[in-house]
Design an enzyme around this catalytic site. Structure first.
Site, mmCIF file in Angstrom:
data_model
loop_
_atom_site.group_PDB
_atom_site.id
_atom_site.type_symbol
_atom_site.label_atom_id
_atom_site.label_comp_id
_atom_site.label_asym_id
_atom_site.label_seq_id
_atom_site.Cartn_x
_atom_site.Cartn_y
_atom_site.Cartn_z
ATOM 1 N N CYS A 118 47.857 41.575 36.779
ATOM 2 C CA CYS A 118 48.365 40.273 36.336
ATOM 3 C C CYS A 118 48.115 40.109 34.835
ATOM 4 O O CYS A 118 48.798 40.733 34.034
ATOM 5 C CB CYS A 118 47.750 39.142 37.163
ATOM 6 S SG CYS A 118 48.662 37.584 36.986
ATOM 7 N N HIS A 221 49.092 40.708 42.491
ATOM 8 C CA HIS A 221 47.659 40.742 42.772
ATOM 9 C C HIS A 221 47.361 41.644 43.971
ATOM 10 O O HIS A 221 47.174 41.165 45.094
ATOM 11 C CB HIS A 221 47.134 39.327 43.028
ATOM 12 C CG HIS A 221 46.958 38.526 41.780
ATOM 13 N ND1 HIS A 221 45.791 38.537 41.043
ATOM 14 C CD2 HIS A 221 47.817 37.722 41.113
ATOM 15 C CE1 HIS A 221 45.924 37.756 39.986
ATOM 16 N NE2 HIS A 221 47.153 37.253 39.998
ATOM 17 N N GLU A 223 44.687 43.074 44.700
ATOM 18 C CA GLU A 223 43.323 42.909 45.210
ATOM 19 C C GLU A 223 43.259 41.967 46.404
ATOM 20 O O GLU A 223 42.307 42.023 47.205
ATOM 21 C CB GLU A 223 42.377 42.434 44.093
ATOM 22 C CG GLU A 223 42.434 40.974 43.734
ATOM 23 C CD GLU A 223 43.594 40.585 42.814
ATOM 24 O OE1 GLU A 223 43.638 39.423 42.378
ATOM 25 O OE2 GLU A 223 44.450 41.445 42.532
#
Length: 254
Positions: A118, A221, A223
């Protein structure tokens, strides 16, 4: 090469952090932190995560790392890419901008495996002389699903260029549905950077530096997603950089 890893140890992965007010236990105080999702993904992929707060001179530690993750966060100061700030620009931390730009340059100088997430993709682009769209709704017809609401991710697919390093890192998936939370994106690409993934509205969602073992950033994202492929591939590249295994083992291990 750092020589920090052998065949049984974990490559050391630096993750850039925040300095923000945070609450924990009975305390509310200025803290150095990073969302745990980044730490978990790196550890589960086989890396040893190390937090790099934006204080002191973290770029001086690059020789001790086997990989670098530049994490998400607030907006970059538009002055760093020659622009006046849009009214929607927020969360600018000058000390973090300077710290992360220095880290990116140091990592690229050493061909250290690099993953920008990001804001991390945006830092990479600005470090290479690129510019940013400061508020996406202005250029995508008011569309807000890249950042639907405070603290809410948008989930929709992106199109990844087949044969790109990013597609390889994703295990060959060229239409992943991913978590989005960004109101900015790449505008003009930095020197040497190549766009390799896009949303259906044309927003650049990933870019990479060709010819590098692993130097890429994604606007989404990973993660917070369920697919560990990107982190597995990144940590595998870091293990090779550390000298822990042969280059022909740079494959995804699920």
């Amino acid at each position: 090469m750092t020589g920090t890893a052998n065949e049984t140890s974990r490559p050391v992965i630096g993750i850039t952090g925040y300095v923000e007010d945070a609450s924990f236990g009975v305390w509310n105080m200025r803290s150095a932190l990073v969302p745990y999702a980044y730490v978990r993904q790196v550890a589960e992929a086989g890396g040893q995560p190390v937090l790099l707060p934006p204080v002191g001179a973290p770029a001086s530690l690059v020789d001790r790392l086997d990989g670098l993750v530049v994490a998400g966060g607030g907006d970059i100061d538009p002055a760093l890419y020659g622009a006046e700030p849009h009214p929607e620009v927020s969360g600018v931390r000058d000390f973090r901008d300077g710290s992360e730009l220095a880290l990116v340059h140091a990592a690229l100088d050493r061909d250290l495996p690099f993953l920008g997430i990001c804001r991390g993709l945006q830092v990479l682009n600005v470090a290479l002389g690129g510019t940013l769209v400061q508020h996406l709704p202005d250029v995508v017809g008011g569309r807000t699903d890249h950042s639907p609401a405070p603290g809410v991710y948008g989930h929709f697919p992106v199109r990844v260029e087949p044969g790109s390093r990013t597609a390889e890192a994703l295990g060959g998936d060229t239409t992943p549905t991913v978590a989005h939370y960004h109101h900015q994106s790449i505008d003009r690409l930095g020197t040497g950077l190549r766009a390799v993934a896009w949303a259906d509205d044309g927003v650049v969602e990933a870019a990479e530096l060709p010819g590098r073992a692993f130097a890429l950033g994604v606007q989404w994202h990973p993660e917070v997603g369920d697919d560990p492929a990107l982190f597995l591939s990144f940590v595998a590249a870091a293990r090779i950089y550390a000298g822990g295994e042969a280059a022909d083992t740079l494959t995804l291990r699920r």
